[in-house]
Write a protein that holds these residues in place. Structure first.
Motif, PDB file in Angstrom:
ATOM      1  N   ILE A  11      -9.136  73.728  33.519  1.00 36.77           N
ATOM      2  CA  ILE A  11     -10.191  73.223  32.643  1.00 36.77           C
ATOM      3  C   ILE A  11     -11.086  72.280  33.438  1.00 36.77           C
ATOM      4  N   GLY A  12     -12.353  72.624  33.526  1.00 34.37           N
ATOM      5  CA  GLY A  12     -13.315  71.820  34.278  1.00 34.37           C
ATOM      6  C   GLY A  12     -13.568  72.434  35.639  1.00 34.37           C
ATOM      7  N   LEU A  13     -14.823  72.828  35.871  1.00 26.91           N
ATOM      8  CA  LEU A  13     -15.159  73.501  37.123  1.00 26.91           C
ATOM      9  C   LEU A  13     -16.125  72.678  37.964  1.00 26.91           C
ATOM     10  N   GLY A  14     -15.795  71.392  38.143  1.00 27.52           N
ATOM     11  CA  GLY A  14     -16.518  70.586  39.139  1.00 27.52           C
ATOM     12  C   GLY A  14     -16.039  71.050  40.514  1.00 27.52           C
ATOM     13  N   ARG A  15     -16.333  70.272  41.551  1.00 23.95           N
ATOM     14  CA  ARG A  15     -15.911  70.683  42.900  1.00 23.95           C
ATOM     15  C   ARG A  15     -14.400  70.843  42.981  1.00 23.95           C
ATOM     16  N   PHE A  16     -13.677  69.932  42.336  1.00 24.36           N
ATOM     17  CA  PHE A  16     -12.209  69.943  42.369  1.00 24.36           C
ATOM     18  C   PHE A  16     -11.644  71.174  41.636  1.00 24.36           C
ATOM     19  N   LYS A  40     -21.420  77.185  35.275  1.00 28.18           N
ATOM     20  CA  LYS A  40     -20.219  77.019  36.107  1.00 28.18           C
ATOM     21  C   LYS A  40     -19.194  78.102  35.799  1.00 28.18           C
ATOM     22  N   ASP A  55     -15.694  74.129  24.747  1.00 31.68           N
ATOM     23  CA  ASP A  55     -15.315  72.723  24.830  1.00 31.68           C
ATOM     24  C   ASP A  55     -13.788  72.650  24.695  1.00 31.68           C
ATOM     25  N   ALA A  56     -13.148  72.178  25.752  1.00 32.86           N
ATOM     26  CA  ALA A  56     -11.675  72.181  25.780  1.00 32.86           C
ATOM     27  C   ALA A  56     -11.049  71.156  24.831  1.00 32.86           C
ATOM     28  N   THR A  57     -11.864  70.258  24.297  1.00 32.09           N
ATOM     29  CA  THR A  57     -11.302  69.282  23.357  1.00 32.09           C
ATOM     30  C   THR A  57     -11.206  69.874  21.944  1.00 32.09           C
ATOM     31  N   ALA A  76      -9.234  69.323  35.132  1.00 31.84           N
ATOM     32  CA  ALA A  76     -10.077  68.817  36.210  1.00 31.84           C
ATOM     33  C   ALA A  76     -11.411  68.324  35.657  1.00 31.84           C
ATOM     34  N   ILE A  77     -11.335  67.641  34.516  1.00 35.34           N
ATOM     35  CA  ILE A  77     -12.540  67.031  33.939  1.00 35.34           C
ATOM     36  C   ILE A  77     -12.660  65.647  34.578  1.00 35.34           C
ATOM     37  N   ASP A  79     -15.818  62.892  34.841  1.00 39.31           N
ATOM     38  CA  ASP A  79     -16.487  61.717  34.280  1.00 39.31           C
ATOM     39  C   ASP A  79     -16.116  61.416  32.834  1.00 39.31           C
ATOM     40  N   ALA A  83     -12.568  63.065  27.134  1.00 41.10           N
ATOM     41  CA  ALA A  83     -12.317  64.513  27.040  1.00 41.10           C
ATOM     42  C   ALA A  83     -11.083  64.890  27.860  1.00 41.10           C
TER      43      ALA A  83
HETATM   44  P1  ATP Z   1     -15.958  66.903  40.835  1.00 36.08           P
HETATM   45  O1  ATP Z   1     -15.861  65.561  41.497  1.00 36.08           O
HETATM   46  O2  ATP Z   1     -14.684  67.671  40.868  1.00 36.08           O
HETATM   47  O3  ATP Z   1     -17.145  67.716  41.239  1.00 36.08           O
HETATM   48  P2  ATP Z   1     -16.523  65.378  38.518  1.00 36.08           P
HETATM   49  O4  ATP Z   1     -15.434  64.375  38.691  1.00 36.08           O
HETATM   50  O5  ATP Z   1     -17.929  64.953  38.801  1.00 36.08           O
HETATM   51  O6  ATP Z   1     -16.163  66.668  39.307  1.00 36.08           O
HETATM   52  P3  ATP Z   1     -17.404  66.362  36.045  1.00 36.08           P
HETATM   53  O7  ATP Z   1     -18.545  67.078  36.672  1.00 36.08           O
HETATM   54  O8  ATP Z   1     -17.667  65.227  35.161  1.00 36.08           O
HETATM   55  O9  ATP Z   1     -16.341  65.941  37.115  1.00 36.08           O
HETATM   56  O10 ATP Z   1     -16.515  67.408  35.227  1.00 36.08           O
HETATM   57  C1  ATP Z   1     -15.980  68.535  35.826  1.00 36.08           C
HETATM   58  C2  ATP Z   1     -16.284  69.725  34.948  1.00 36.08           C
HETATM   59  O11 ATP Z   1     -15.664  69.545  33.675  1.00 36.08           O
HETATM   60  C3  ATP Z   1     -17.762  69.958  34.679  1.00 36.08           C
HETATM   61  O12 ATP Z   1     -18.095  71.272  35.091  1.00 36.08           O
HETATM   62  C4  ATP Z   1     -17.904  69.792  33.163  1.00 36.08           C
HETATM   63  O13 ATP Z   1     -18.841  70.706  32.601  1.00 36.08           O
HETATM   64  C5  ATP Z   1     -16.489  70.077  32.690  1.00 36.08           C
HETATM   65  N1  ATP Z   1     -16.181  69.468  31.392  1.00 36.08           N
HETATM   66  C6  ATP Z   1     -16.356  68.173  31.034  1.00 36.08           C
HETATM   67  N2  ATP Z   1     -15.964  67.978  29.755  1.00 36.08           N
HETATM   68  C7  ATP Z   1     -15.519  69.181  29.301  1.00 36.08           C
HETATM   69  C8  ATP Z   1     -14.983  69.654  28.066  1.00 36.08           C
HETATM   70  N3  ATP Z   1     -14.824  68.841  27.024  1.00 36.08           N
HETATM   71  N4  ATP Z   1     -14.636  70.958  27.963  1.00 36.08           N
HETATM   72  C9  ATP Z   1     -14.803  71.802  29.011  1.00 36.08           C
HETATM   73  N5  ATP Z   1     -15.288  71.425  30.202  1.00 36.08           N
HETATM   74  C10 ATP Z   1     -15.654  70.139  30.358  1.00 36.08           C
END
Ligand code: ATP
Length: 143
Positions: A11-16, A40, A55-57, A76-77, A79, A83
């Protein structure tokens, strides 16, 4: 020896999260991804078993997707700490065997520990420790 195929929810497709997803998928494991950002989701859709824009929540969405059939979850959410915590709590209640969660800071990590996250990752901090050890062992490549 080839590793047994396992199934993961990311869950969450940031860089991580993207990096974990690509690695697991490249090793032939079953991966379902969820992100609320459609672009993403589309970026990794061809690589994974199932890519979902949601939305995973939203507990009902997770139930409808049948995510509890998967072996392990990675949250991997970044900021949005609220959430991240809520999602972890929902997955915990669903009975996941193992939940790995990325923490934004120490307070976030402490809350995740209290609600039962099995593995808590502090990416920058953990990588800093590993790199320091690699430097000291003279083997900077191997981390
Ligand atoms: P990284 O450092 O890994 O690049 P980050 O710490 O900046 O990431 P975010 O970009 O805030 O993290 O969040 C990572 C991903 O989680 C984003 O692609 C965002 O769209 C996704 N995300 C945040 N909240 C939710 C949610 N409630 N449901 C699904 N995805 C979510």
């Amino acid at each position: 020896m080839k590793q047994a195929k396992r199934s993961f929810l990311v869950i969450g497709l940031g860089r991580f999260g993207e990096s974990i997803t690509k690695t697991l998928a490249s090793l032939d494991h079953e991966v379902m991804v969820i992100d609320k950002d459609e672009a993403k989701v589309n970026k990794v859709a061809d690589l994974v078993t199932q890519a979902v824009h949601a939305d995973a929540t939203d507990e009902s969405v997770l139930k409808e997707l049948g995510v509890s059939n998967l072996d392990e979850a990675i949250v991997a959410i970044g900021d949005d700490i609220q959430a991240s915590i809520l999602t972890t709590l929902i997955l915990k209640d669903m009975g996941f065997e193992r939940i790995v969660v990325k923490a934004k800071n120490d307070y976030h990590g402490r809350v995740l520990e209290k609600i039962g996250a099995d593995v808590i990752i502090h990416p920058e901090k953990d990588m800093g420790i590993r790199v320091a050890h690699s430097i000291l062992s003279g083997n900077i490549i191997d981390f």
